[in-house]
Design a protein around this motif. Structure first.
Motif, short mmCIF file in Angstrom:
data_model
loop_
_atom_site.label_atom_id
_atom_site.label_comp_id
_atom_site.label_asym_id
_atom_site.label_seq_id
_atom_site.Cartn_x
_atom_site.Cartn_y
_atom_site.Cartn_z
N LYS A 27 0.88 -1.17 0.00
CA LYS A 27 0.00 0.00 0.00
C LYS A 27 0.92 1.22 0.00
N PRO A 28 0.67 2.23 -0.85
CA PRO A 28 1.63 3.35 -0.92
C PRO A 28 1.61 4.21 0.34
N LEU A 29 2.68 4.96 0.53
CA LEU A 29 2.78 5.89 1.67
C LEU A 29 1.71 6.97 1.56
N ALA A 30 1.25 7.46 2.71
CA ALA A 30 0.36 8.63 2.71
C ALA A 30 1.17 9.83 2.23
N PRO A 31 0.56 10.74 1.46
CA PRO A 31 1.33 11.86 0.93
C PRO A 31 1.78 12.82 2.04
N VAL A 32 2.87 13.53 1.78
CA VAL A 32 3.34 14.59 2.67
C VAL A 32 2.52 15.84 2.33
N LEU A 33 2.05 16.56 3.37
CA LEU A 33 1.13 17.69 3.13
C LEU A 33 1.80 19.04 3.39
N HIS A 34 1.38 20.02 2.60
CA HIS A 34 1.81 21.40 2.81
C HIS A 34 1.10 21.93 4.06
N PRO A 35 1.84 22.54 5.00
CA PRO A 35 1.21 22.94 6.27
C PRO A 35 0.19 24.07 6.10
N GLY A 36 0.29 24.83 5.02
CA GLY A 36 -0.66 25.92 4.81
C GLY A 36 -1.93 25.43 4.12
N THR A 37 -1.78 24.72 3.00
CA THR A 37 -2.93 24.33 2.19
C THR A 37 -3.49 22.96 2.57
N MET A 38 -2.70 22.16 3.31
CA MET A 38 -3.08 20.77 3.64
C MET A 38 -3.22 19.91 2.38
N LYS A 39 -2.65 20.38 1.27
CA LYS A 39 -2.64 19.59 0.03
C LYS A 39 -1.27 18.91 -0.08
N PRO A 40 -1.21 17.78 -0.81
CA PRO A 40 0.09 17.12 -0.98
C PRO A 40 1.14 18.10 -1.53
N VAL A 41 2.36 18.03 -0.98
CA VAL A 41 3.42 18.92 -1.46
C VAL A 41 3.92 18.39 -2.81
N GLY A 42 4.32 19.31 -3.68
CA GLY A 42 4.95 18.94 -4.94
C GLY A 42 6.44 19.18 -4.84
N PRO A 43 7.20 18.71 -5.82
CA PRO A 43 8.65 18.89 -5.79
C PRO A 43 9.06 20.36 -5.62
N ASP A 44 8.30 21.28 -6.25
CA ASP A 44 8.68 22.69 -6.17
C ASP A 44 8.59 23.25 -4.75
N ASP A 45 7.63 22.70 -3.96
CA ASP A 45 7.51 23.18 -2.57
C ASP A 45 8.76 22.89 -1.76
N LEU A 46 9.45 21.80 -2.12
CA LEU A 46 10.63 21.38 -1.34
C LEU A 46 11.93 21.94 -1.91
#
Ligand SMILES: *Cc1c(COP(=O)(O)O)cnc(C)c1O
Length: 456
Positions: A27-46
């Motif tokens: 089962k895949p990992l739960a996504p990492v979330l952006h603390p502001g939007t609570m949406k999954p982070v994309g490569p650009d966020d990091l």
């Protein structure tokens, strides 16, 4: 006894690929979330914090990731590390079990941490980065990154938890010998550090605070990136050289582990030795029992919640789903500094949630007793963190004795204790005590977990 004790591989057997367990997860990992939007982070966020090569290693599901030749070249300084059969310990315990251990204390910094420090310094250097900031507790990670930075011509700034900075000057001296700059955290160099000091000028610091400071420096400076010594997927990936070598060495010994034991702080040395074996099991091979050993005073896997939380106290990092004691939890001051973190690697947490691994916790004095028994039989004085793995392996061997089973036990001896002699002196003097965390503080820290909407 005539049986072999030490299993060595030729330099040419240093693995050419790291093993990525994300390729084989049921089962895949739960996504990492952006603390502001609570949406999954994309490569650009990091991207402000890490070079793109490492960001891609966080998320890829490719099974084998090539180890760059310049990294293998530096690994040659100490890799492949030896695998030993602990004949003398077995005899002292009177166990029918066979005990093997992989020894990572042969690296220049004395632990497994250079396995990822060298890789991280390489990818940052490739991306043109000239400065890295990081945090360290007792100093093992700081000295590992300082070593790697020196070899790749990168300036390293280390925020060291203030109690350790004051009480353990030798690791700091090692970092400075490698050319790193070491600051006590909380420091006056960052906004976050100043805000903590304003409330409590004598704050002893914590890993969570030091992470916030190191992240702030990287986020604010274009030429600086951040490096983390554990927890993240790419760090665990780099550590799999340990288990990949161990698979070959166990073959040389004509044995296969029934149980694999590792200590867990953020989860990287444990992942390093176990993930390649777990992967073989997930792809149809035999499935050894996998046992994580953590300190009873900071029991994230055995007492924490599997929930989204911040990686740091200042809440600057993304949210990851992991076993956590709460990002504001301050563990009591026990001696295995590398195990004093409120969270656990998301990958290790996920495997625990899927019942693919077990977890157990021991107090520090029983772990030091195990470490002393190990030193008196096998000759190597383990790091206080590694004592937890030794204790876990001894308990398995004693169970085998009670049950009359000749199982094969493998554990990761992740570092030596030569920089931790003050802790051993305290143990011999009888002044080392078993710390309990405050139940009330734990409840408060867990009540403060961020609320995250359930994914659709
Ligand atoms: C840092 C450290 C640990 C804890 O970190 P993990 O990521 O859990 O491995 C354990 N042992 C030693 C010797 C360390 O330096």
């Amino acid at each position: 006894m005539g049986e072999q004790t030490k299993y060595l591989l030729d330099e040419s057997r240093i693995p050419k690929h790291w093993y990525n367990i994300q390729a084989d997860l049921p089962k895949p990992l739960a996504p990492v979330l952006h603390p502001g939007t609570m949406k999954p982070v994309g490569p650009d966020d990091l991207a402000p914090l890490f070079p793109m090569a490492l960001i891609m290693q966080e998320v890829t599901t490719e099974r084998e990731i090539e180890i760059p030749e310049p990294v293998r070249e530096i690994y040659r300084l100490w890799r492949p590390s030896p695998l030993y059969r602990a004949h003398r310990l077995e005899k002292a315990l009177g166990t029918p079990a066979k005990i093997f251990y992989k020894y990572e204390g042969v690296s220049p910094a004395g632990s497994h941490k250079p396995n990822t420090a060298v890789a991280q310094a390489f990818y940052n250097r490739e991306a043109g980065i000239r400065r890295l900031s990081t945090e360290t507790g007792a100093g093992q990670w700081g000295s590992s990154l300082a070593f790697a930075g020196a070899l790749f011509g990168i300036d390293v700034t280390v925020f060291q938890v203030r109690v350790s900075y004051d009480q353990k000057p030798y690791r700091r001296a090692l970092m400075e010998s490698y050319g790193a700059r070491c600051l006590p955290s909380p420091s006056t160099e960052t906004e976050y550090g100043r805000s903590v000091l304003a409330k409590r000028p004598d704050h002893p610091g914590s890993l969570g605070i030091a992470i916030s400071e190191a992240v702030e420096i990287a986020a604010k400076n274009d030429d600086t990136k951040y490096a983390l010594g554990s927890v993240l997927n790419h760090v665990l990936l780099h550590q799999t050289v340990v288990g990949l070598e161990a698979i070959e060495q166990m073959q040389m010994a004509n044995a296969y582990p029934d149980v694999i034991v590792g200590c867990t702080g953020g989860g990287s040395n444990f992942a390093g030795i176990t993930f390649p074996f777990i992967g073989l099991g997930l792809r149809g091979g035999s499935k050894p029992r996998i046992v994580a050993v953590e300190p009873a005073a900071c029991p994230s896997l055995t007492r924490g919640k599997f929930a989204y939380d911040f990686g740091d106290t200042g809440h600057m990092t993304p949210l990851a789903k992991m076993h956590t004691l709460g990002s504001t939890f301050t563990p009591p001051g026990f001696h295995a500094g590398g195990l004093r973190y409120h969270g656990m690697a998301p990958l290790v947490s996920h495997l625990k949630d899927l019942n693919l691994i077990e977890a157990t916790a021991y107090h520090q004095t029983e772990c030091f007793a195990a470490g002393i028994q190990f030193a008196r039989t096998e000759g190597i004085l383990p790091a206080p963190e590694a004592n937890h793995a030794v204790k876990g392996a001894i308990e398995e061997a004693l169970r085998c004795k009670r049950e009359g089973r000749s199982e094969t036990i493998l554990f990761n001896l992740c570092g030596h204790g030569h920089f931790d002699m003050a802790a051993y002196m305290a143990y011999s003097a009888g002044t080392l005590t078993d710390q309990s965390y405050s139940e009330q503080e734990l409840a408060m820290a867990l009540a403060g977990l961020p609320s995250v909407p359930e994914p659709a």
